[in-house]
Design a protein around this motif. Sequence first.
Motif, PDB file in Angstrom:
ATOM      1  N   VAL A  28     -13.842  55.245  39.701  1.00  0.00           N
ATOM      2  CA  VAL A  28     -12.996  54.045  39.734  1.00  0.00           C
ATOM      3  C   VAL A  28     -12.395  53.859  38.344  1.00  0.00           C
ATOM      4  CG1 VAL A  28     -12.896  51.562  40.132  1.00  0.00           C
ATOM      5  CG2 VAL A  28     -14.414  52.990  41.522  1.00  0.00           C
ATOM      6  N   VAL A  29     -11.069  53.957  38.256  1.00  0.00           N
ATOM      7  CA  VAL A  29     -10.419  53.898  36.948  1.00  0.00           C
ATOM      8  C   VAL A  29      -9.434  52.736  36.818  1.00  0.00           C
ATOM      9  CG1 VAL A  29     -10.700  56.378  36.572  1.00  0.00           C
ATOM     10  CG2 VAL A  29      -8.614  55.534  37.665  1.00  0.00           C
ATOM     11  N   HIS A  30      -9.242  51.977  37.884  1.00  0.00           N
ATOM     12  CA  HIS A  30      -8.291  50.873  37.876  1.00  0.00           C
ATOM     13  C   HIS A  30      -8.635  49.998  39.073  1.00  0.00           C
ATOM     14  CE1 HIS A  30      -4.473  49.457  36.113  1.00  0.00           C
ATOM     15  NE2 HIS A  30      -4.094  49.089  37.322  1.00  0.00           N
ATOM     16  N   VAL A  67     -18.795  49.917  35.254  1.00  0.00           N
ATOM     17  CA  VAL A  67     -18.206  51.254  35.300  1.00  0.00           C
ATOM     18  C   VAL A  67     -17.408  51.536  34.031  1.00  0.00           C
ATOM     19  CG1 VAL A  67     -16.467  52.672  36.465  1.00  0.00           C
ATOM     20  CG2 VAL A  67     -18.144  51.397  37.807  1.00  0.00           C
ATOM     21  N   ASP A  68     -16.594  50.553  33.598  1.00  0.00           N
ATOM     22  CA  ASP A  68     -15.746  50.718  32.417  1.00  0.00           C
ATOM     23  C   ASP A  68     -15.419  49.342  31.847  1.00  0.00           C
ATOM     24  OD1 ASP A  68     -13.882  51.252  30.473  1.00  0.00           O
ATOM     25  OD2 ASP A  68     -12.370  52.068  31.838  1.00  0.00           O
ATOM     26  N   PRO A  69     -15.990  48.983  30.700  1.00  0.00           N
ATOM     27  CA  PRO A  69     -15.732  47.659  30.120  1.00  0.00           C
ATOM     28  C   PRO A  69     -14.265  47.416  29.777  1.00  0.00           C
ATOM     29  CG  PRO A  69     -17.661  48.680  29.111  1.00  0.00           C
ATOM     30  CD  PRO A  69     -17.007  49.740  29.947  1.00  0.00           C
ATOM     31  N   ASP A  70     -13.465  48.497  29.665  1.00  0.00           N
ATOM     32  CA  ASP A  70     -12.062  48.364  29.295  1.00  0.00           C
ATOM     33  C   ASP A  70     -11.140  48.469  30.507  1.00  0.00           C
ATOM     34  OD1 ASP A  70     -10.161  47.950  27.211  1.00  0.00           O
ATOM     35  OD2 ASP A  70      -9.580  50.055  27.355  1.00  0.00           O
ATOM     36  N   ASP A  88     -15.429  34.039  34.269  1.00  0.00           N
ATOM     37  CA  ASP A  88     -16.354  33.137  33.579  1.00  0.00           C
ATOM     38  C   ASP A  88     -17.743  33.179  34.220  1.00  0.00           C
ATOM     39  OD1 ASP A  88     -14.409  32.353  31.794  1.00  0.00           O
ATOM     40  OD2 ASP A  88     -13.861  30.530  32.896  1.00  0.00           O
ATOM     41  N   LEU A  89     -17.786  33.171  35.544  1.00  0.00           N
ATOM     42  CA  LEU A  89     -19.079  33.236  36.240  1.00  0.00           C
ATOM     43  C   LEU A  89     -19.820  34.520  35.912  1.00  0.00           C
ATOM     44  CD1 LEU A  89     -18.077  31.926  39.802  1.00  0.00           C
ATOM     45  CD2 LEU A  89     -19.556  30.760  38.143  1.00  0.00           C
ATOM     46  N   ALA A  90     -19.054  35.608  35.776  1.00  0.00           N
ATOM     47  CA  ALA A  90     -19.663  36.911  35.493  1.00  0.00           C
ATOM     48  C   ALA A  90     -19.892  37.120  34.001  1.00  0.00           C
ATOM     49  CB  ALA A  90     -18.768  38.025  36.036  1.00  0.00           C
ATOM     50  N   ASP A  91     -19.384  36.209  33.193  1.00  0.00           N
ATOM     51  CA  ASP A  91     -19.491  36.313  31.731  1.00  0.00           C
ATOM     52  C   ASP A  91     -18.901  37.645  31.261  1.00  0.00           C
ATOM     53  OD1 ASP A  91     -20.103  35.426  29.201  1.00  0.00           O
ATOM     54  OD2 ASP A  91     -22.130  36.221  29.206  1.00  0.00           O
ATOM     55  N   ILE A  92     -17.689  37.931  31.743  1.00  0.00           N
ATOM     56  CA  ILE A  92     -17.003  39.186  31.407  1.00  0.00           C
ATOM     57  C   ILE A  92     -16.205  39.019  30.118  1.00  0.00           C
ATOM     58  CG2 ILE A  92     -15.248  40.834  32.150  1.00  0.00           C
ATOM     59  CD1 ILE A  92     -17.753  41.036  33.792  1.00  0.00           C
ATOM     60  N   PRO A  93     -16.456  39.827  29.095  1.00  0.00           N
ATOM     61  CA  PRO A  93     -15.632  39.763  27.879  1.00  0.00           C
ATOM     62  C   PRO A  93     -14.220  40.186  28.181  1.00  0.00           C
ATOM     63  CG  PRO A  93     -17.682  40.985  27.489  1.00  0.00           C
ATOM     64  CD  PRO A  93     -17.545  40.808  28.971  1.00  0.00           C
ATOM     65  N   ARG A  94     -13.239  39.493  27.611  1.00  0.00           N
ATOM     66  CA  ARG A  94     -11.831  39.818  27.820  1.00  0.00           C
ATOM     67  C   ARG A  94     -11.297  40.602  26.639  1.00  0.00           C
ATOM     68  NH1 ARG A  94      -9.291  35.862  30.748  1.00  0.00           N
ATOM     69  NH2 ARG A  94      -7.380  37.094  30.479  1.00  0.00           N
ATOM     70  N   GLN A  95     -10.434  41.600  26.920  1.00  0.00           N
ATOM     71  CA  GLN A  95      -9.864  42.395  25.851  1.00  0.00           C
ATOM     72  C   GLN A  95      -8.714  41.673  25.156  1.00  0.00           C
ATOM     73  OE1 GLN A  95     -11.162  45.225  24.794  1.00  0.00           O
ATOM     74  NE2 GLN A  95     -12.743  45.130  26.359  1.00  0.00           N
ATOM     75  N   GLY A  96      -7.901  40.950  25.979  1.00  0.00           N
ATOM     76  CA  GLY A  96      -6.789  40.210  25.382  1.00  0.00           C
ATOM     77  C   GLY A  96      -5.708  41.098  24.814  1.00  0.00           C
TER      78      GLY A  96
END
Length: 335
Positions: free
Chosen positions: A219-221, A294-297, A327-335
């Motif tokens: 999974v890449v996208h 799978v891929d943080p980016d 927010d619920l998943a506490d996912i860091p955003r790249q911005g």
Amino acid sequence: MHLGLYTAPLHDRSLADALRVVADTGLDAVELNTGGFLPAAHIPVKEIDKDPAVGKDWLSIFDGTGVSLQGLNCNGNPLHPDQRTGVAHAADLRRSIRVAGALGQSRVVTMSGLPGSEPHTRQPSWVVNAWSSRALDVLEYQWELAVPFWQEIDQLAGDHGVKVAIELHPQNLVFNPPSFLELVERAGTSHIGVELDASHLFWQQMDPVHVVERLGAHVVHAAAKDVRINPEAAWCGVLDNSFRRLSPEEQRTQIGAEEWVNEWPQRSAWDFVALGRGHGADYWARFLTALHAVDPDIACHIEHEDTSLGAVEGVQQAAVVLLEAADLADIPRQG
């Protein structure tokens, strides 16, 4: 993780205006169409392909917007047996890969394509359920056409530092995880992955979270689009052909030589809907968590196809749910 928008619903406005809509929703990325079923409304692909320096100048439109380019989209049928469509869509895909490389982009979204059932046919043939030996003969013929094409595309993608992300979409040879893995095995590819569009998995009764976890690095996208199963499914099932042909006098979208999108059934078994209208933010939080593992980016882009909502309204509603899920998943955003 990048959370953004596939800008097709905003093709009626300039890219600068589309970027303002995206930024105003709190999203930080876009995916732009570069050919195939839809025209390249927001990116000068021919000019960039001819001179990569044009691409470097063009990218300055993103400066100061808070939005970045995270992928190109060339969904189409590059294996269409009508050469007027197949050859054009295949050429669009090759060009999209070259343009992605010129822009420093690493992802091009597309579909696997679908040939006809035998030589000299002009219409694609989707084997939905291969219960007969003849259906397996058709599939074998289609794989014989698909494998060399995808080996060529895999090589081109590798040459340009790109991963081609195949959307698991019905009416394609590759439409679910097993058929994707069959492509990888038959063609021996290393630069072909999956664009995980949750919507097409939902109505086929797959679980997108489970699929992400099992496919892993394939999974890449990803695309965030929701589906609502309607009561009519109890009557006709999810394979419903009660579409209406639109006349030339009506507004319709051309997707190939003498091919247009039909009107969606009035009493549909299921509908594409804005995020939250089929599955709540808690589900999308689990989806984002699986993608991030799978891929943080990775990029996950909203696809707006809820016909009950306007373009901007639909994007806004979907963005609220997607950002709540992050927010619920506490996912860091790249911005």
